[in-house]
Motif scaffolding. Structure first.
Motif, PDB file in Angstrom:
ATOM      1  N   HIS A 130       0.829  -1.209   0.000  1.00 46.05           N
ATOM      2  CA  HIS A 130       0.000   0.000   0.000  1.00 46.05           C
ATOM      3  C   HIS A 130       0.860   1.255   0.000  1.00 46.05           C
ATOM      4  CE1 HIS A 130      -3.161   2.831   1.042  1.00 46.05           C
ATOM      5  NE2 HIS A 130      -2.517   3.157   2.160  1.00 46.05           N
ATOM      6  N   LEU A 131       1.885   1.287   0.850  1.00 45.88           N
ATOM      7  CA  LEU A 131       2.739   2.468   0.923  1.00 45.88           C
ATOM      8  C   LEU A 131       3.600   2.623  -0.327  1.00 45.88           C
ATOM      9  CD1 LEU A 131       3.843   2.285   4.673  1.00 45.88           C
ATOM     10  CD2 LEU A 131       2.154   3.825   3.632  1.00 45.88           C
ATOM     11  N   VAL A 132       4.113   1.515  -0.830  1.00 45.79           N
ATOM     12  CA  VAL A 132       4.904   1.579  -2.070  1.00 45.79           C
ATOM     13  C   VAL A 132       4.028   2.069  -3.215  1.00 45.79           C
ATOM     14  CG1 VAL A 132       6.113   0.191  -3.792  1.00 45.79           C
ATOM     15  CG2 VAL A 132       6.600  -0.138  -1.358  1.00 45.79           C
ATOM     16  N   GLY A 133       2.779   1.616  -3.236  1.00 39.89           N
ATOM     17  CA  GLY A 133       1.868   2.075  -4.275  1.00 39.89           C
ATOM     18  C   GLY A 133       1.591   3.562  -4.218  1.00 39.89           C
ATOM     19  N   LEU A 134       1.779   4.151  -3.033  1.00 43.84           N
ATOM     20  CA  LEU A 134       1.612   5.597  -2.884  1.00 43.84           C
ATOM     21  C   LEU A 134       2.904   6.356  -3.154  1.00 43.84           C
ATOM     22  CD1 LEU A 134      -0.583   5.652   0.368  1.00 43.84           C
ATOM     23  CD2 LEU A 134      -1.342   6.077  -1.981  1.00 43.84           C
ATOM     24  N   GLY A 135       3.953   5.622  -3.526  1.00 44.91           N
ATOM     25  CA  GLY A 135       5.216   6.262  -3.891  1.00 44.91           C
ATOM     26  C   GLY A 135       6.233   6.356  -2.776  1.00 44.91           C
ATOM     27  N   HIS A 136       5.992   5.737  -1.632  1.00 42.39           N
ATOM     28  CA  HIS A 136       6.932   5.819  -0.508  1.00 42.39           C
ATOM     29  C   HIS A 136       8.082   4.830  -0.696  1.00 42.39           C
ATOM     30  CE1 HIS A 136       4.430   8.478   1.937  1.00 42.39           C
ATOM     31  NE2 HIS A 136       3.388   7.746   1.548  1.00 42.39           N
ATOM     32  N   ARG A 184       1.801  17.443   9.801  1.00 40.56           N
ATOM     33  CA  ARG A 184       0.420  17.065   9.516  1.00 40.56           C
ATOM     34  C   ARG A 184       0.364  15.630   9.008  1.00 40.56           C
ATOM     35  NH1 ARG A 184      -0.408  21.106   4.944  1.00 40.56           N
ATOM     36  NH2 ARG A 184       1.741  20.395   4.676  1.00 40.56           N
ATOM     37  N   ILE A 185      -0.648  14.910   9.482  1.00 45.95           N
ATOM     38  CA  ILE A 185      -0.929  13.561   8.995  1.00 45.95           C
ATOM     39  C   ILE A 185      -2.181  13.656   8.115  1.00 45.95           C
ATOM     40  CG2 ILE A 185      -1.598  11.222   9.677  1.00 45.95           C
ATOM     41  CD1 ILE A 185      -0.126  11.687  12.329  1.00 45.95           C
ATOM     42  N   PRO A 186      -2.083  13.241   6.860  1.00 41.84           N
ATOM     43  CA  PRO A 186      -0.982  12.530   6.198  1.00 41.84           C
ATOM     44  C   PRO A 186      -0.115  13.412   5.303  1.00 41.84           C
ATOM     45  CG  PRO A 186      -2.960  12.286   4.899  1.00 41.84           C
ATOM     46  CD  PRO A 186      -3.335  13.161   6.061  1.00 41.84           C
ATOM     47  N   ALA A 187      -0.373  14.730   5.261  1.00 40.81           N
ATOM     48  CA  ALA A 187       0.332  15.583   4.306  1.00 40.81           C
ATOM     49  C   ALA A 187       1.840  15.510   4.482  1.00 40.81           C
ATOM     50  CB  ALA A 187      -0.151  17.029   4.455  1.00 40.81           C
ATOM     51  N   ASP A 188       2.318  15.471   5.747  1.00 39.49           N
ATOM     52  CA  ASP A 188       3.755  15.431   6.011  1.00 39.49           C
ATOM     53  C   ASP A 188       4.249  14.021   6.325  1.00 39.49           C
ATOM     54  OD1 ASP A 188       4.094  18.263   5.750  1.00 39.49           O
ATOM     55  OD2 ASP A 188       3.155  18.474   7.725  1.00 39.49           O
ATOM     56  N   VAL A 189       3.391  13.193   6.894  1.00 42.22           N
ATOM     57  CA  VAL A 189       3.789  11.828   7.223  1.00 42.22           C
ATOM     58  C   VAL A 189       2.554  10.929   7.195  1.00 42.22           C
ATOM     59  CG1 VAL A 189       3.639  12.293   9.715  1.00 42.22           C
ATOM     60  CG2 VAL A 189       4.915  10.316   8.908  1.00 42.22           C
ATOM     61  N   SER A 190       2.646   9.857   6.418  1.00 40.05           N
ATOM     62  CA  SER A 190       1.592   8.840   6.406  1.00 40.05           C
ATOM     63  C   SER A 190       1.837   7.850   7.541  1.00 40.05           C
ATOM     64  CB  SER A 190       1.581   8.094   5.065  1.00 40.05           C
ATOM     65  OG  SER A 190       1.144   8.931   4.008  1.00 40.05           O
ATOM     66  N   VAL A 191       0.746   7.351   8.146  1.00 41.52           N
ATOM     67  CA  VAL A 191       0.866   6.454   9.296  1.00 41.52           C
ATOM     68  C   VAL A 191      -0.022   5.230   9.080  1.00 41.52           C
ATOM     69  CG1 VAL A 191       0.668   6.214  11.797  1.00 41.52           C
ATOM     70  CG2 VAL A 191       1.270   8.437  10.804  1.00 41.52           C
ATOM     71  N   LEU A 195      -9.119   8.425  15.886  1.00 40.36           N
ATOM     72  CA  LEU A 195      -8.033   9.374  15.688  1.00 40.36           C
ATOM     73  C   LEU A 195      -8.391  10.360  14.581  1.00 40.36           C
ATOM     74  CD1 LEU A 195      -5.010   6.897  15.869  1.00 40.36           C
ATOM     75  CD2 LEU A 195      -5.641   8.608  17.581  1.00 40.36           C
ATOM     76  N   THR A 196      -7.709  11.496  14.583  1.00 37.94           N
ATOM     77  CA  THR A 196      -7.910  12.505  13.541  1.00 37.94           C
ATOM     78  C   THR A 196      -6.596  12.747  12.819  1.00 37.94           C
ATOM     79  OG1 THR A 196      -9.613  13.582  14.883  1.00 37.94           O
ATOM     80  CG2 THR A 196      -8.708  14.846  13.049  1.00 37.94           C
ATOM     81  N   PRO A 197      -6.495  12.341  11.537  1.00 31.72           N
ATOM     82  CA  PRO A 197      -7.516  11.649  10.740  1.00 31.72           C
ATOM     83  C   PRO A 197      -7.615  10.173  11.138  1.00 31.72           C
ATOM     84  CG  PRO A 197      -5.502  11.817   9.488  1.00 31.72           C
ATOM     85  CD  PRO A 197      -5.257  12.577  10.762  1.00 31.72           C
ATOM     86  N   PRO A 198      -8.722   9.498  10.791  1.00 29.30           N
ATOM     87  CA  PRO A 198      -8.842   8.066  11.088  1.00 29.30           C
ATOM     88  C   PRO A 198      -7.673   7.278  10.513  1.00 29.30           C
ATOM     89  CG  PRO A 198     -10.950   8.957  10.400  1.00 29.30           C
ATOM     90  CD  PRO A 198      -9.942  10.038  10.149  1.00 29.30           C
ATOM     91  N   LEU A 199      -7.259   6.271  11.256  1.00 33.79           N
ATOM     92  CA  LEU A 199      -6.010   5.561  10.984  1.00 33.79           C
ATOM     93  C   LEU A 199      -6.177   4.418   9.988  1.00 33.79           C
ATOM     94  CD1 LEU A 199      -2.994   5.019  11.843  1.00 33.79           C
ATOM     95  CD2 LEU A 199      -3.947   3.499  13.610  1.00 33.79           C
ATOM     96  N   VAL A 234      -7.269  -2.016   6.287  1.00 39.49           N
ATOM     97  CA  VAL A 234      -8.378  -1.064   6.301  1.00 39.49           C
ATOM     98  C   VAL A 234      -7.798   0.314   5.979  1.00 39.49           C
ATOM     99  CG1 VAL A 234     -10.235  -0.050   7.667  1.00 39.49           C
ATOM    100  CG2 VAL A 234      -9.581  -2.443   8.022  1.00 39.49           C
ATOM    101  N   VAL A 235      -8.080   0.791   4.789  1.00 37.00           N
ATOM    102  CA  VAL A 235      -7.498   2.067   4.335  1.00 37.00           C
ATOM    103  C   VAL A 235      -8.420   3.209   4.753  1.00 37.00           C
ATOM    104  CG1 VAL A 235      -6.726   3.414   2.366  1.00 37.00           C
ATOM    105  CG2 VAL A 235      -6.360   0.930   2.404  1.00 37.00           C
ATOM    106  N   ARG A 236      -7.867   4.105   5.574  1.00 44.50           N
ATOM    107  CA  ARG A 236      -8.622   5.286   5.991  1.00 44.50           C
ATOM    108  C   ARG A 236      -7.877   6.535   5.507  1.00 44.50           C
ATOM    109  NH1 ARG A 236      -9.236   2.065  10.994  1.00 44.50           N
ATOM    110  NH2 ARG A 236     -11.348   1.171  11.021  1.00 44.50           N
ATOM    111  N   SER A 237      -7.828   7.560   6.325  1.00 40.40           N
ATOM    112  CA  SER A 237      -7.327   8.860   5.839  1.00 40.40           C
ATOM    113  C   SER A 237      -5.918   9.202   6.295  1.00 40.40           C
ATOM    114  CB  SER A 237      -8.281   9.983   6.307  1.00 40.40           C
ATOM    115  OG  SER A 237      -9.601   9.695   5.926  1.00 40.40           O
TER     116      SER A 237
END
Length: 341
Positions: free
Chosen positions: A182-188, A271-278, A290-294, A332-335
């Motif tokens: 999932h993370l690799v697919g987002l370019g990480h 900012r999550i996820p703009a600066d760091v995806s979790v 959580l904000t945003p949902p995890l 479970v992919v959230r925000s």
């Protein structure tokens, strides 16, 4: 002159439902009701459809079999022990929910314990208090040889240390592959990791699976003591995210650790996820709050508990030990994850 008192209304005590009432409602004989609630192999002489009809009728009437007499006949207590490493761990609440749900179908009550060790487990196995043991996600220091013949089922545990007892595992390797993909697919390509430093089989499996899935990626990793909760994760998160080469994505070993990372990011103005995806693991209630949902890897705790108590009930009925396929996990992919800009 004293007035005669009014006659008191006679209130009868509601009659307790009997096996005959259950038989009448279910449309079966009393003998069939007795077989269903026998707690022995005799119960297996009834078809599953009829058995379910009897259980539904009993539930509707509020019928409870006379447990004391049945236990004396069978030489059992009707109780099972669920041993978990930490009662405060929210994932174990999911396991317990599944255990309780399935235990009711088998006429078992469940007692939960944590902080146990090999000696206390052996003592529980040799007294008449428990018919069998469910041992979930044990720490290395908690394990030891159980007395021969102890009915026991291991959940999320190393089959090599189970002494031939049934084990129910989770597909952690497949889950970690899904997380990294999932993370690799987002370019990480640079991924942080807050891993548990807890000495337990489940976390070694997670780590090995992550390392295999993340081959070829740059990984920045720190250990966290899970028993210290979100506070320890916050400190590790501050250290990880305050680096000049901080990762743009972090995989946490559970959702409580992820919540600590959220705190660290907020303190650093990230900012999550703009600066760091979790990404977390477990999918407990906090994940959606959580904000945003995890975004998190769902470990099916309820299914784990149900499968474990069903296997234990089989052992108590003298059924042969059957291999249980690892339970599937799902992402479970959230925000909390986003593509690298």
């Amino acid at each position: 002159m004293k007035q005669p008192s009014a006659p008191q209304e006679h209130r009868s005590t509601p009659r307790r439902p009997t096996g005959r009432d259950v038989a009448q409602l279910a449309g079966v004989s009393q003998a069939t009701v007795s077989l269903v609630f026998s707690g022995s192999e005799a119960g297996h002489r009834v078809s599953e459809t009829t058995r379910q009809r009897v259980l539904d009728a009993a539930r509707g009437l509020g019928y409870r079999p006379q447990a004391a007499g049945r236990q004396l006949r069978l030489g059992r207590s009707g109780m099972a022990l669920l041993a978990v490493p930490n009662l405060q761990g929210p994932f174990f609440g999911r396991v317990l929910a599944g255990v309780h749900e399935e235990a009711a179908r088998h006429g078992l009550a469940v007692v939960v314990s944590s902080g146990w060790n090999a000696a206390t487990l052996a003592e529980a196995a040799t007294t008449s208090r428990f018919d069998g043991l469910l041992i979930c996600s044990p720490d290395d220091g908690q394990l030891g040889a159980l007395p021969p013949g102890t009915p026991a089922v291991f959940l999320d545990a190393d089959p090599a240390t189970a002494g031939g007892a049934p084990t129910v595992e989770l597909d952690l390797a497949g889950g970690m592959r899904a997380v990294v993909a999932h993370l690799v697919g987002l370019g990480h390509r640079r991924i942080g990791r807050l891993r548990s430093s807890h000495a337990a089989y489940t976390f070694r499996v997670r780590q090995a699976a992550f390392e295999q899935a993340a081959r070829g990626l740059e990984v920045l990793e720190l250990g966290v003591r899970l028993n210290n909760g979100a506070a320890a994760a916050r400190l590790a998160g501050l250290e990880l995210l305050d680096r000049p080469d901080r990762p743009r994505a972090v995989v946490c070993d559970d959702d409580v650790v992820a919540s600590g990372l959220y705190q660290a990011a907020a303190e650093l103005g990230l900012r999550i996820p703009a600066d760091v995806s979790v990404v977390g693991i477990d999918n407990v209630a906090v994940a959606g709050l959580l904000t945003p949902p995890l975004t998190t890897l769902d470990l099916p705790g309820e299914r784990l508990g149900r499968a474990g108590i069903a296997a234990l009930a089989g052992l108590l009925h003298g059924e042969p030990v059957r291999e249980v396929e690892p339970l599937t996990t799902s992402l479970v992919v959230r925000s909390s994850t986003v593509a690298v800009c």
